[in-house]
Design an enzyme around this catalytic site. Sequence first.
Site, PDB file in Angstrom:
ATOM      1  CG  HIS A  23      -5.992   2.351   6.919  1.00 12.14           C
ATOM      2  ND1 HIS A  23      -6.409   1.137   6.421  1.00 12.14           N
ATOM      3  CD2 HIS A  23      -7.012   2.805   7.693  1.00 12.14           C
ATOM      4  CE1 HIS A  23      -7.626   0.873   6.883  1.00 12.14           C
ATOM      5  NE2 HIS A  23      -8.018   1.864   7.653  1.00 12.14           N
ATOM      6  CE1 TYR A  68       1.796   2.654   8.624  1.00 10.13           C
ATOM      7  CE2 TYR A  68       0.671   4.396   9.837  1.00 10.13           C
ATOM      8  CZ  TYR A  68       0.736   3.547   8.754  1.00 10.13           C
ATOM      9  OH  TYR A  68      -0.251   3.579   7.798  1.00 10.13           O
ATOM     10  NE  ARG A 128      -2.019   1.118   3.806  1.00 11.27           N
ATOM     11  CZ  ARG A 128      -1.516   1.497   4.977  1.00 11.27           C
ATOM     12  NH1 ARG A 128      -0.780   2.588   5.086  1.00 11.27           N
ATOM     13  NH2 ARG A 128      -1.715   0.769   6.058  1.00 11.27           N
TER      14      ARG A 128
END
Lengths: 348, 375
Positions: free
Chosen positions: B274, B283, B270
């Site tokens: 998100h 992160y 990805r």
Amino acid sequence: MTALTLGAAINAGLSEALESDDKVLLMGEDIGKLGGVFRVTDGLQKRFGAQRVVDTPLAEAGIVGTAVGLALRGYRPVVEIQFDGFVYPAFDQIVCQVAKLHYRSNGRIRMPLVIRIPWAGGVGAAEHHSESPEAYFVHTAGLRVVAASNPQDAYVMLQQAVASDDPVIFFEPKRLYHSKGEVDLDADLSDAPPMHLARIAREGTDATIVTYGAQVRTALDAALAAEDEGISLEVVDLRSLSPLDLNTIAASVRKTGRVVVTHEAAREAGLGAELVASITEQCFEYLEAPPMRVTGHDIPYPPSKLEKHHVPDLDRILHAVDRVLDRGAGAVTAAATPAGVRIDGGVR
Amino acid sequence: MTYTQTQDSSIGRARHHDDEDALRLLESDGTRVAEPTLDPWVSDLSPHELRALHRDMVLTRRLDAEGVALQRQGQLALWAPCRGQEATQVGTAHALAPGDFVFPSYREHGVLLGRGAQPADYVLAWRGEEHSAYDHTTINAAPPQIIIGAQSLHATGWAMGAQRDGSTDVAVAYYGDGATSQGDVNEAMVFASSFRAPVVFVCSNNQWAISEPVTVQSEFPLAGRAPGFGIPSLRIDGNDALACVAAMRWALDRARRGEGPSFIEAVTYRMGPHTTSDDPTRYREPGEVEAWAERDPIARLEAYLRAEGMLDDGGLAEVARAADALAAEVRAACIGATTRAPETIFDHVYAEPHAGLAQQKADYAQYLAGFEVSR
């Protein structure tokens, strides 16, 4: 008319449903060869085959979730949750999927699913086998929730639930599974009262007891006992917990002016709270006394040796009847009040 | 079992988040390589079909960019970007037959494109106008699923129905790596295996479940789990469109021949957040994103098609124009959307009349009417 137990009446209803629509299929744990742990589906797999009466893996979310997919494919699944306390693993599938797919799809997707749940206590069962989770489902928009209290209703309402294009949570009071009653197996379903209507189980004039499921029998016993004291109690059997038939309830309360609601589910935010609130809104000027609730306590279901202290019995119901009738109120002290009966606005 | 990965679990554990051991037909630079398991399934792909594959991937990326832009401009409440996952989505969807039925997650824009979704279908839910805008019967796709993994059971049940109907229709459940931790997904594999249901589980292992890396979901390659349920699996390069078509054809063929479920782990990445509410810089390292950018699925197929003489600058320009046109239609559908009347929130809760809700609707209509009068 035929004398059948409540369990046998449900079996007959399932058999009719399977017979009349080949898109109906039953799914659940142990429902095939064993006939269900309560034998409610006894003989159905032998008669209709393993493709129609499906023994599933032991996974409640799996049973309900695959039933959702089958419904999407055009089937009308009737699933059995083996015991009330086992429905929680399927909770997400029921409240997020089953209940909402019709709404989420703007009415394009139908969920003609029946979830049968052997329900509530009083049979000396083990932990997690005697729960009353009805409030969770009543609180969830998109579900219909019904509870049968006698073999005739069980037979008819089961078939009505299967025929409904809405998902139906079908509660079966397990302590009545073996109680018999007359069932008209030849009754024309189109003439039967729709399942969303309440039933006056007994007519009376002094106070109304509103209840459902196995508590209907307890309430009728209480009414019989009260009759010896010259008190005439009306008993309303809700049958449908969502929607509530408030017209029938309100008509009864307006007639008697006094009401006791009883169920064995816990009190806090239970169905009794909803009933009392609605009755107060609709019938305030008719009420001669504050409505009272007689319920299970706000505790996990107790060990079976102690369950008689949790499930409202005839005496606890009559005690509340005394309260709403202002009979012997002065004699009832807080210390003598059976737990679970709220007698004032203070500490329970 | 078709699962052919290393049996040395220490190697599997160390590398399962990477795509180096995933099956592929196209290297990152577009070089066609032989892969005996997958090769037979794409041998008949025509230049026209290969160009269509490329075109739909470009369209998906453009659609995705438009979704992000519309959200940033305040036209959408949220968007779940799929950049980087175009090959997995478009490749698998290309292999489907019209009668097959997909059960997508909320990120499957390329799958919906493959099913024939219309411009408004992509954006009305994200705008807050509808929960599910498209007609599931028109594009054979269930409403997009937000509850992680719940749709895997619906797909399995639908497949059980197809099996009963004696049809060759196949159900496909799409979900991410995070979903493999959910009970529903595991129960779906139990049911699918026990009943030999014609269902394909497509797991887009995009490496991240919001901020949790796939190593938090599993120490072992996800494709390695399925054989434990009796379900054969393939671990493929999810950025290789040809591998995605091939794996899906393999799985669909098994299902249509009555051999039951299959599991595909498409190892992809990805590239964006998100959702548009997420901040992946908190992160993950920039280097990781850059490394995956070098394995871009569209660039890879484009290089292959160019090398084979199946695509040129003119063809690319034409695809770009089609992508812009789709984006413009999506934008128009979004901005032109009208919000329904307030009383419609009470509609379609039930299929049949419900007295309590009917009363609430009437009460609320009366309340609203009071404002009309006072004006």
